[in-house]
Scaffold this motif. Structure first.
Motif, PDB file in Angstrom:
ATOM      1  N   GLN A 122       0.844  -1.192   0.000  1.00 46.48           N
ATOM      2  CA  GLN A 122       0.000   0.000   0.000  1.00 46.48           C
ATOM      3  C   GLN A 122       0.869   1.227   0.000  1.00 46.48           C
ATOM      4  N   TRP A 143     -12.139   4.582   6.328  1.00 48.11           N
ATOM      5  CA  TRP A 143     -12.173   3.404   5.474  1.00 48.11           C
ATOM      6  C   TRP A 143     -11.345   2.295   6.068  1.00 48.11           C
ATOM      7  N   ASN A 176      -9.750  -1.618   5.203  1.00 46.54           N
ATOM      8  CA  ASN A 176      -9.288  -2.403   4.073  1.00 46.54           C
ATOM      9  C   ASN A 176      -8.790  -3.757   4.574  1.00 46.54           C
ATOM     10  N   ARG A 186     -10.328  -8.870  -1.943  1.00 38.77           N
ATOM     11  CA  ARG A 186     -10.018  -7.706  -1.113  1.00 38.77           C
ATOM     12  C   ARG A 186     -11.323  -6.961  -0.874  1.00 38.77           C
ATOM     13  N   LEU A 194     -13.102  -3.330   0.790  1.00 40.91           N
ATOM     14  CA  LEU A 194     -12.887  -1.961   1.235  1.00 40.91           C
ATOM     15  C   LEU A 194     -14.218  -1.430   1.753  1.00 40.91           C
ATOM     16  N   THR A 246     -16.187   1.792   3.488  1.00 38.64           N
ATOM     17  CA  THR A 246     -16.079   3.232   3.683  1.00 38.64           C
ATOM     18  C   THR A 246     -17.311   3.727   4.422  1.00 38.64           C
TER      19      THR A 246
END
Length: 196
Positions: free
Chosen positions: A43, A78, A80, A182, A184, A186
């Motif tokens: 990242q 957020w 992750n 993956r 994510l 938010t």
């Protein structure tokens, strides 16, 4: 019983240019036994904002909106992480009321029709996707926009848009067995119905 160790390394670029690809080559010398490397995550930025140390029983996704040690309420929070087969994601929020949750799911493997489900707590407020997903897709379940898309186009869903409860909120992610994605999450944390 295997022992897992979490390692983190900073990689500095030689030039101020966009990174197009990264190749990781683990190198081990003078060792015996079995080595497993799992949950490799790259990242950008100066600090670690999310990781998945083990997805067998569940994991805690870390927040990403810290600014010099203080929480920044002007930005979305957020979270992750990486999920394999099935996991419970725990989102720790500072809001005092529930708020809509936007979820992006990025499959790392092809998923058969109906094999992906998202739900909350003990399995309530469930949503499933009756169509297939391909590796690399961006499947977005957006409570804030009340829309579900795959790669920007309308995508069928069965069930409810997700929300995050105040303080902590548990979210179940179920994928096709032995496959990964993956995720994510938010959220704009809310205080008395308005943005904090």
């Amino acid at each position: 019983m295997p022992t897992f160790i979490r390692l983190g390394e900073a990689i500095n670029k030689k030039e101020d240019k966009r990174v197009v690809s990264v190749t990781v080559k683990p190198t081990i010398t003078d060792c015996a036994g079995t080595l497993w490397i799992t949950d490799l995550m790259l990242q950008e930025g100066p600090s670690i904002t999310g990781y998945a140390p083990c997805t067998k029983d569940g994991y805690l996704a870390e927040m990403s909106t810290w600014n010099d040690g203080y929480y920044d309420y002007d930005k979305d929070a957020w979270f992750n992480g990486i999920v394999r087969s099935k996991a419970t994601v725990v989102l720790l929020t500072l809001g005092e009321v529930s708020a809509g949750l936007d979820i992006h799911l990025y499959p790392k493997d092809n998923m058969s029709a109906g094999s992906v489900e998202l739900s909350q707590g003990a399995g309530g407020h469930k949503v499933s996707f009756p169509d297939t997903m391909s590796a690399g897709d961006d499947v977005a379940l957006l409570a804030t926009a009340r829309e579900c898309t795959k790669n920007g186009n309308t995508f069928a869903k069965k069930g409810f848009y997700q929300y995050s409860a105040a303080w902590d909120s548990k979210h179940n992610v179920t994928l096709e067995d032995r496959k990964s994605a993956r995720v994510l999450y938010t959220i704009q944390q809310m205080q008395e119905g308005v943005k904090r």
